[in-house]
Design a protein around this motif. Structure first.
Motif, PDB file in Angstrom:
ATOM      1  N   VAL A  99       0.833  -1.206   0.000  1.00  0.00           N
ATOM      2  CA  VAL A  99       0.000   0.000   0.000  1.00  0.00           C
ATOM      3  C   VAL A  99       0.867   1.256   0.000  1.00  0.00           C
ATOM      4  O   VAL A  99       0.543   2.258  -0.642  1.00  0.00           O
ATOM      5  N   GLU A 100       1.984   1.200   0.698  1.00  0.00           N
ATOM      6  CA  GLU A 100       2.892   2.347   0.718  1.00  0.00           C
ATOM      7  C   GLU A 100       3.359   2.689  -0.691  1.00  0.00           C
ATOM      8  O   GLU A 100       3.458   3.873  -1.059  1.00  0.00           O
ATOM      9  N   GLU A 101       3.624   1.673  -1.503  1.00  0.00           N
ATOM     10  CA  GLU A 101       4.068   1.931  -2.879  1.00  0.00           C
ATOM     11  C   GLU A 101       2.919   2.364  -3.777  1.00  0.00           C
ATOM     12  O   GLU A 101       3.118   3.128  -4.719  1.00  0.00           O
ATOM     13  N   ALA A 102       1.712   1.879  -3.492  1.00  0.00           N
ATOM     14  CA  ALA A 102       0.543   2.365  -4.238  1.00  0.00           C
ATOM     15  C   ALA A 102       0.300   3.834  -3.919  1.00  0.00           C
ATOM     16  O   ALA A 102      -0.056   4.629  -4.802  1.00  0.00           O
ATOM     17  N   ASP A 103       0.501   4.217  -2.662  1.00  0.00           N
ATOM     18  CA  ASP A 103       0.389   5.631  -2.278  1.00  0.00           C
ATOM     19  C   ASP A 103       1.446   6.461  -2.992  1.00  0.00           C
ATOM     20  O   ASP A 103       1.173   7.553  -3.493  1.00  0.00           O
ATOM     21  N   ASN A 104       2.672   5.950  -3.019  1.00  0.00           N
ATOM     22  CA  ASN A 104       3.761   6.700  -3.647  1.00  0.00           C
ATOM     23  C   ASN A 104       3.525   6.876  -5.142  1.00  0.00           C
ATOM     24  O   ASN A 104       3.883   7.908  -5.719  1.00  0.00           O
ATOM     25  N   LEU A 105       2.908   5.877  -5.771  1.00  0.00           N
ATOM     26  CA  LEU A 105       2.585   5.962  -7.193  1.00  0.00           C
ATOM     27  C   LEU A 105       1.669   7.158  -7.460  1.00  0.00           C
ATOM     28  O   LEU A 105       1.914   7.974  -8.361  1.00  0.00           O
ATOM     29  N   VAL A 106       0.613   7.260  -6.659  1.00  0.00           N
ATOM     30  CA  VAL A 106      -0.338   8.365  -6.814  1.00  0.00           C
ATOM     31  C   VAL A 106       0.340   9.693  -6.492  1.00  0.00           C
ATOM     32  O   VAL A 106       0.171  10.702  -7.197  1.00  0.00           O
ATOM     33  N   PHE A 107       1.126   9.714  -5.427  1.00  0.00           N
ATOM     34  CA  PHE A 107       1.845  10.921  -4.997  1.00  0.00           C
ATOM     35  C   PHE A 107       2.767  11.423  -6.113  1.00  0.00           C
ATOM     36  O   PHE A 107       2.836  12.622  -6.394  1.00  0.00           O
TER      37      PHE A 107
ATOM     38  N   MET B 133      -0.987  -6.776  -7.269  1.00  0.00           N
ATOM     39  CA  MET B 133      -0.206  -5.698  -7.875  1.00  0.00           C
ATOM     40  C   MET B 133      -0.878  -5.170  -9.133  1.00  0.00           C
ATOM     41  O   MET B 133      -0.955  -3.949  -9.356  1.00  0.00           O
ATOM     42  N   THR B 134      -1.371  -6.080  -9.967  1.00  0.00           N
ATOM     43  CA  THR B 134      -1.981  -5.677 -11.233  1.00  0.00           C
ATOM     44  C   THR B 134      -3.259  -4.880 -11.010  1.00  0.00           C
ATOM     45  O   THR B 134      -3.456  -3.806 -11.603  1.00  0.00           O
ATOM     46  N   VAL B 135      -4.134  -5.388 -10.161  1.00  0.00           N
ATOM     47  CA  VAL B 135      -5.424  -4.720  -9.933  1.00  0.00           C
ATOM     48  C   VAL B 135      -5.215  -3.370  -9.248  1.00  0.00           C
ATOM     49  O   VAL B 135      -5.874  -2.376  -9.589  1.00  0.00           O
ATOM     50  N   MET B 136      -4.294  -3.311  -8.290  1.00  0.00           N
ATOM     51  CA  MET B 136      -4.047  -2.028  -7.627  1.00  0.00           C
ATOM     52  C   MET B 136      -3.449  -0.997  -8.588  1.00  0.00           C
ATOM     53  O   MET B 136      -3.751   0.198  -8.499  1.00  0.00           O
ATOM     54  N   LEU B 137      -2.623  -1.437  -9.510  1.00  0.00           N
ATOM     55  CA  LEU B 137      -2.072  -0.523 -10.509  1.00  0.00           C
ATOM     56  C   LEU B 137      -3.188   0.068 -11.362  1.00  0.00           C
ATOM     57  O   LEU B 137      -3.254   1.290 -11.577  1.00  0.00           O
ATOM     58  N   PHE B 138      -4.071  -0.789 -11.860  1.00  0.00           N
ATOM     59  CA  PHE B 138      -5.229  -0.312 -12.623  1.00  0.00           C
ATOM     60  C   PHE B 138      -6.103   0.596 -11.766  1.00  0.00           C
ATOM     61  O   PHE B 138      -6.460   1.718 -12.163  1.00  0.00           O
ATOM     62  N   ALA B 139      -6.484   0.107 -10.583  1.00  0.00           N
ATOM     63  CA  ALA B 139      -7.491   0.794  -9.766  1.00  0.00           C
ATOM     64  C   ALA B 139      -6.997   2.147  -9.254  1.00  0.00           C
ATOM     65  O   ALA B 139      -7.723   3.149  -9.322  1.00  0.00           O
ATOM     66  N   ARG B 140      -5.774   2.180  -8.739  1.00  0.00           N
ATOM     67  CA  ARG B 140      -5.276   3.451  -8.198  1.00  0.00           C
ATOM     68  C   ARG B 140      -5.185   4.527  -9.276  1.00  0.00           C
ATOM     69  O   ARG B 140      -5.578   5.681  -9.063  1.00  0.00           O
ATOM     70  N   LEU B 141      -4.663   4.174 -10.433  1.00  0.00           N
ATOM     71  CA  LEU B 141      -4.459   5.201 -11.451  1.00  0.00           C
ATOM     72  C   LEU B 141      -5.752   5.596 -12.157  1.00  0.00           C
ATOM     73  O   LEU B 141      -5.921   6.760 -12.540  1.00  0.00           O
ATOM     74  N   LEU B 142      -6.686   4.672 -12.320  1.00  0.00           N
ATOM     75  CA  LEU B 142      -7.964   5.024 -12.946  1.00  0.00           C
ATOM     76  C   LEU B 142      -8.860   5.799 -11.992  1.00  0.00           C
ATOM     77  O   LEU B 142      -9.678   6.622 -12.414  1.00  0.00           O
ATOM     78  N   HIS B 143      -8.712   5.547 -10.705  1.00  0.00           N
ATOM     79  CA  HIS B 143      -9.527   6.223  -9.700  1.00  0.00           C
ATOM     80  C   HIS B 143      -8.994   7.625  -9.398  1.00  0.00           C
ATOM     81  O   HIS B 143      -9.769   8.580  -9.233  1.00  0.00           O
ATOM     82  N   ALA B 144      -7.677   7.767  -9.349  1.00  0.00           N
ATOM     83  CA  ALA B 144      -7.087   9.026  -8.900  1.00  0.00           C
ATOM     84  C   ALA B 144      -6.930  10.063 -10.009  1.00  0.00           C
ATOM     85  O   ALA B 144      -6.786  11.249  -9.717  1.00  0.00           O
TER      86      ALA B 144
END
Length: 523
Positions: A155-163, A470-481
């Motif tokens: 989750v920390e890396e998913a946060d950093n991706l959005v950041f 990893m795959t779903v979070m990559l899709f979901a975080r970037l499409l949502h944010a």
């Protein structure tokens, strides 16, 4: 003289002398059984001339099978029977009904280098070493318990991706949008996640203040993808082993150079952590490296050698980075070109998650359309043409054909996913909804091998849970944010396939704009 012709002459001359002495023209009764259809091989060298003169080889194989109208073929390269398969029914015969027979891997110069002499898991031929490492990877590293315990690192890396992307947009003061190299972002996200799981670190160097990778991270990622590119590429020395060392294809030199860079970053961390253990420091199991170091055998001695740990970590790094990256860059490109698909994905995210928080891993079970988009990307746009080769441990029969011992079985990921007998509704079109029919929960795996994401059977990928997350979070975080559109003065994303492999010919560029409250990006 043409380089390929010179190679053919060398192979033919040396192989003929060896074959003559060994009386290789003697036929056994089993050889009278029919092999799968294929091109007529030359004496001794088989179809190596065709392999060398038709590059890339996978396209030659695909075209050959279409011309012959067959879903299983036999192409003899040197003394190796290579069996490509494009039919799910035949694929299940290999990896389900006769899974034990095809549970080994081929030897090659690249796999030997990367696995440090076959000390890891995925690349290792069938035997006790593979059994030991497979058990450790499945039970200790990629178990459900470990997966749940290390969620905070992912989750920390998913946060950093959005950041990171938000900071790029914020720097564009006028319109708060930014042009994103989707491949670059996806590759470094995937690398950051597995790096955090293995080493508890994001950067080998200092990184950038905006959350982006530094020079060290770029060098590391480029080297990982170089190894992935050449690991199972068709190399003449893989089929004529006594030519190893000549590096006629240039693959060995490129892999060695990439591996040196990877080891430059990995090895000091591993050696320091092992030194701390030997000095009595507590190893608390906070990451994969801790787990591997702390494993003990029945006599309370370290279960793994330093070389085994290093080999396994390199393999884990490679295995985690390719699928999510490739699926997202193709998937986002397809969705930008079909705005209704993108809109449906965003609507699902807003319904399930809302706009007052970021997507979390606990949301994944409810994000069926997002998972369908990822699954469709795996189906239509796999990362490589063929799965990791399986090697037959004995003579057997599949589909009324003889499959000789030592044959290399190649399931065509691209052709299985596009087989019109299975995917009869516009098989070449990106249509995520096809995966929602009669399914309450979409999964990225396919045990029936109608598509290959994580394979199946004894040699199936034990990391399917991590890979899915990893795959779903990559899709979901970037499409949502963020909202995503094609760059200025471009009507659509160019989805042309590379002439050398099946990745996108050019890294996709897209415009991103934040769509959530600003405070969520500064978390």
């Amino acid at each position: 003289m043409d380089h390929s012709l010179l190679i053919i002459i060398i192979i033919f001359s040396i192989t003929f002398l060896k074959a003559f002495r060994s009386h290789l023209f003697k036929k056994s009764k089993k050889q009278e059984l029919p092999l799968p259809p294929g091109p007529k091989p030359w004496p001794i060298i088989g179809n190596l001339p065709e392999m060398l003169t038709h590059r890339p080889t996978f396209r030659w194989i695909q075209n050959l099978m279409k011309e012959m109208n067959t879903e299983i073929a036999c192409i003899r390269l040197g003394n190796v029977h290579v069996i490509p398969v494009t039919c799910p029914t035949i694929a299940r015969e290999f990896l389900r009904k006769q899974d034990a027979t095809f549970a080994s891997r081929p030897n090659s110069i690249t796999t030997s280098l990367i696995s440090r002499g076959y000390l890891s898991t995925t690349l290792v031929p069938f035997g006790e070493q593979w059994k030991k490492m497979r058990r450790i990877v499945s039970n200790d590293l990629l178990s459900t318990t470990t997966h749940q315990r290390l969620e905070n690192k992912r989750v920390e890396e998913a946060d950093n991706l959005v950041f990171y992307i938000y900071n790029k947009c914020k720097n564009n003061v006028n319109d708060n949008v930014c042009l994103v190299n989707v491949r670059y972002v996806a590759q470094h996200y995937s690398c950051n996640v597995i790096k955090k799981l293995i080493f508890s670190t994001r950067y080998f160097g200092e990184g950038k203040k905006d959350g982006g990778p530094g020079r060290e991270e770029e060098e590391h990622v480029d080297s990982i993808f170089t190894m992935l590119k050449y690991i199972y590429d068709f190399s003449v020395s893989d089929y004529v082993p006594f030519l190893r060392g000549l590096d006629l294809d240039g693959h060995e030199g490129k892999v060695k150079k990439a591996l040196e860079i990877v080891e430059k970053y990995h090895d000091p961390i591993i050696e320091q952590r092992i030194k701390e253990r030997n000095n009595g420091s507590k190893i608390d199991g906070e990451d994969f490296l801790d787990i591997l170091i702390s494993l003990k055998d029945a006599n309370n001695n370290p279960m793994l050698t330093t070389q085994e740990i290093k080999a396994q970590i390199t393999e884990l790094m490679m295995a985690a980075m390719d699928n999510p990256t490739n699926a997202f860059e193709w998937g986002l490109g397809e969705m930008i070109n079909q705005p209704k698909l993108l809109q449906r994905a965003v609507e699902e995210l807003d319904t399930v998650v809302g706009k007052e928080r970021l997507v979390q891993e606990s949301d994944i079970p409810k994000l069926n359309y997002i998972k369908a988009c990822a699954r469709e990307a795996f189906r239509l746009h796999p990362i490589v043409p063929f799965n990791v080769p399986h090697v037959s441990l004995k003579d057997t029969i599949v589909g009324n054909y003889l499959i000789p011992k030592g044959s290399h079985i190649l399931l065509s990921r691209q052709e299985l996913g596009r087989n019109p007998k299975v995917w009869n509704d516009e098989p070449l079109k990106f249509k995520p909804e096809r995966h929602l029919i009669n399914k309450s929960d979409v999964v990225l795996t396919d045990q029936d091998l109608n598509l290959i994401s994580f394979s199946t059977g004894r040699r199936g990928c034990p990391g399917f849970m991590l890979g899915t997350t990893m795959t779903v979070m990559l899709f979901a975080r970037l499409l949502h944010a963020f909202t995503w559109i094609a760059p200025p003065n471009v009507s659509h994303i160019n989805l042309a396939e590379s002439s050398h492999d099946i990745s996108l010919a050019h890294p996709p560029l897209a415009l991103a704009k934040p769509r959530l409250p600003p405070e969520l990006y500064n978390k």
